[in-house]
Design a protein around this motif. Structure first.
Motif, PDB file in Angstrom:
ATOM      1  N   ILE A   1      16.794 -27.942  18.954  1.00 19.01           N
ATOM      2  CA  ILE A   1      16.916 -28.667  17.688  1.00 19.01           C
ATOM      3  C   ILE A   1      17.417 -27.690  16.636  1.00 19.01           C
TER       4      ILE A   1
ATOM      5  N   ASN B   1      12.668 -33.588   9.493  1.00 22.20           N
ATOM      6  CA  ASN B   1      13.149 -34.462  10.573  1.00 22.20           C
ATOM      7  C   ASN B   1      13.276 -33.722  11.904  1.00 22.20           C
TER       8      ASN B   1
ATOM      9  N   ALA C   1      11.337 -34.795  15.316  1.00 21.20           N
ATOM     10  CA  ALA C   1      11.986 -34.969  16.624  1.00 21.20           C
ATOM     11  C   ALA C   1      11.288 -34.111  17.674  1.00 21.20           C
TER      12      ALA C   1
ATOM     13  N   LEU D   1      19.879 -31.489  19.404  1.00 22.50           N
ATOM     14  CA  LEU D   1      19.638 -32.376  18.260  1.00 22.50           C
ATOM     15  C   LEU D   1      19.999 -31.626  16.983  1.00 22.50           C
TER      16      LEU D   1
ATOM     17  N   ASN E   1      19.680 -31.305  13.169  1.00 20.49           N
ATOM     18  CA  ASN E   1      18.979 -31.664  11.922  1.00 20.49           C
ATOM     19  C   ASN E   1      19.856 -31.303  10.716  1.00 20.49           C
TER      20      ASN E   1
ATOM     21  N   VAL F   1      22.125 -42.434  15.705  1.00 15.56           N
ATOM     22  CA  VAL F   1      22.032 -40.966  15.696  1.00 15.56           C
ATOM     23  C   VAL F   1      23.084 -40.352  16.625  1.00 15.56           C
TER      24      VAL F   1
ATOM     25  N   CYS G   1      19.705 -35.681  14.134  1.00 14.40           N
ATOM     26  CA  CYS G   1      18.281 -36.034  13.952  1.00 14.40           C
ATOM     27  C   CYS G   1      17.862 -35.797  12.505  1.00 14.40           C
TER      28      CYS G   1
ATOM     29  N   GLY H   1      14.489 -38.377  12.660  1.00 11.73           N
ATOM     30  CA  GLY H   1      13.896 -37.475  13.662  1.00 11.73           C
ATOM     31  C   GLY H   1      13.309 -38.294  14.803  1.00 11.73           C
TER      32      GLY H   1
ATOM     33  N   ALA I   1      16.151 -40.153  16.776  1.00 12.81           N
ATOM     34  CA  ALA I   1      16.886 -39.278  17.698  1.00 12.81           C
ATOM     35  C   ALA I   1      16.060 -39.044  18.963  1.00 12.81           C
TER      36      ALA I   1
END
Ligand code: FAD
Length: 521
Positions: free
Chosen positions: A13, A19, A23, A287, A289, A485, A495, A510, A513
């Motif tokens: 991430i 967020n 996630a 992911l 952010n 997303v 995310c 978050g 995702a």
């Protein structure tokens, strides 16, 4: 030199904003191994509490400050220990037509609001229109908000769920200014409503692009009520709770780790200034952010969207005491515990927009003021808490990025001056007389332009929502049933706030995702 790949995780991430932490918490609980990489030395992104003034134990919500969009569902699912306080005063708006000697006080209690309309001179028709509009909004919010944590509906389906064609027209189809003008005659009443569409969004009320409508929609449906609550302990308490949930779910969180490139299931990052480049593998998903524009940069791609821009000046103050108001009928403790609208009638908002659009800092900057410590003194150390000290946030509108481009320092000073001057116009004494000073005599005041936010938080153009807000429904038939997303690479998901149904402190993108990742596992 790039070191050999050290490890791999199910999900990496990029960014440790609230967020990204949400996630990580959801994926960790589903059994995924997760690594969160955050470039700053602390987590939370724009949702943090920080000691902004040396020598003063006051932990301010330095950027984001009020919570509306964090669903009870997420609080319950993750077992978040957060406390939100409902404000008894929603807003207060001094009336510039009366020299700010009177104003409109909107309270959580309807009787009090009704009486305030009577005193304000807005008229009985406006009072009736206000209550009818808010009753309709309440139903709209109750029906639409739960869909934000579900797969995307089509526009037609969300309209059916909203079940109020008249309100849908006002919020989604017509330019907001046009829709509101059909319902409300009073300039001040229209202004109070318009601010929800113009926070962080550079638009005129009547613009056809409807950015102001999307911003309004986000601001009136939160929690299914549209109420904006005070996070006890400051905004950092929300991120701390999400961090704890992510850690409890087994996620690894690394701060001081700047991601420099993303691609082919691999994330490169640098630990600390001048540290070696490292690489980590993402077996299932990456992911992001970070904002979509930042993601494009990290993927080495051309921007896929127009360059975002911010539109605000955020000012934090520490006061020795509250200032006195020109309006003697309202106590400062009341007026500043809700959102205090300063020079925000519809006509004033339009005038400020027109000035900013031609490159001038609005002379009488419209701004929202609010004192967190009137609802929650836990953000102050014992000495300050025992005194009459208060924190104050000013959020000035129509301060777009381009105003600061040529001479950032000079423009910041001018924008701050315009904002304080605007506040002074509704006070019975200069705000300067109320500001605490440090040991060196410097006043406890800090101002953040969009360029400052870009530098500190990597918000492209200083846009507080990562990019222009999107509608909370599928705009393309292919999107129906997805989570909003997705990117053009199935291995990379957004995310953060830049996802559809992102923006604000909500943890929704978050969670969404994580749901998308788990659905496509
Ligand atoms: C001044 C201001 C006031 C606001 N007021 C409110 C409010 O009162 N209420 C509300 O609901 N919302 C408010 N917002 C909006 C809200 O704060 C954001 O929409 C929300 O915080 C977004 O959260 P996020 O986790 O998606 O992203 P962010 O909070 O932006 O976090 C993203 C994280 O990614 C990190 N990052 C970026 N690039 C990299 C990289 N290359 N490598 C590693 N890490 C990286 C950043 O450092 C950051 O920590 C405000 C925002 C601002 C800026």
């Amino acid at each position: 030199m790039i070191a050999p790949r050290a490890a791999s995780y199910d999900a990496v991430i990029v960014g440790g904003g609230h967020n990204g932490l949400a996630a990580a918490a959801y994926l960790g609980r589903a059994g995924w191994s997760c690594l969160v990489l955050e470039r700053r030395d602390h987590l939370g992104g724009a949702a943090v509490s920080e000691r902004a003034f040396d020598g003063f134990d006051a932990r301010l919500s330095r950027y984001a400050y009020l919570v509306s969009l964090l669903p009870r569902q997420i609080i319950d699912e993750l077992g978040l220990r957060v406390r939100l306080v409902r404000r008894s005063v929603v807003s207060y708006t001094p009336d510039p037509r009366a020299g700010a000697m009177s104003g409109l006080l909107i309270c959580a209690d309807e009787h009090a609001t009704g009486a305030a309309f009577g005193r304000s001179g807005a008229g009985d028709g406006e009072r009736r229109a206000w209550f009818a509009f808010h009753q309709a909004l309440a139903g709209f919010a109750r029906r639409v908000f739960p869909t934000l944590t579900e797969p995307l509906r089509s526009r037609a389906e969300l309209r059916r769920i909203a079940a109020d064609d008249e309100l849908w027209e006002t919020i989604v189809e017509l330019p907001l200014g046009v829709g509101l003008q059909r319902i409300f005659a009073d300039d001040l009443v229209r202004g109070v409503l318009l601010t929800d569409g113009l926070i962080g969004t550079f638009a005129a009320a009547g613009d056809d692009h409807l950015r102001q409508n999307r911003c309004f929609l986000l601001h009136v449906i939160g929690g299914g009520t549209g109420a904006w609550d005070v996070p006890v302990g400051g905004m950092g308490a929300i991120s701390d709770a999400l961090r704890d949930a992510a850690l409890a779910a087994g996620a690894e969180l690394r701060t001081g780790s700047e991601v420099t490139a993303i691609g082919d299931g691999e994330v490169r990052f640098q630990h600390g200034d001048g540290g070696a480049q490292r690489s980590v593998g993402a077996r299932r998903r990456i992911l992001a952010n970070v904002a979509p524009a930042e993601l494009d940069r990290l993927r080495g791609r051309r921007p896929t969207q127009a360059a975002p821009q911010g539109a605000q000046l955020k000012v934090n103050l520490l006061l020795a005491r509250l200032p006195r108001l020109r309006d003697a009928l309202v106590a400062p403790e009341q007026a500043f515990s809700g959102t205090f609208h300063v020079n925000e009638t519809a006509a004033q908002l339009q005038a400020a927009y027109d000035e900013a659009a031609v490159g001038r800092i609005p002379a009488l900057a419209p701004c929202d003021a609010y004192c967190h410590t009137l609802s929650d003194r836990s953000i102050l150390g014992p000495q300050l808490a025992a005194s009459s000290a208060q924190t104050m946030t000013l959020f000035a509108l129509h301060m777009p990025t381009q105003l600061f481009a040529a001479e950032p320092e000079r423009a910041r000073a001018a924008a701050l001056q315009a904002t304080l001057r605007s506040l002074d116009s509704v006070l019975a004494e200069p705000i300067e007389d109320c500001i605490l000073r440090g040991a060196d005599g410097a006043p406890c005041i800090e101002a953040r332009t969009p360029l400052d936010l870009e530098r500190e938080l990597r918000l492209p153009g200083g846009n507080i929502f990562h990019r222009d807000l999107a509608w909370p429904f599928a705009e393309d038939p292919d999107e129906v049933g997805r989570w909003g997303v997705e990117t053009d690479d199935p291995a990379i998901l957004l995310c953060g706030a830049g996802a559809r149904r992102g923006g604000g402190v909500s943890a929704i993108p978050g969670r969404n995702a994580a749901m998308a990742a788990l659905a496509g596992a």
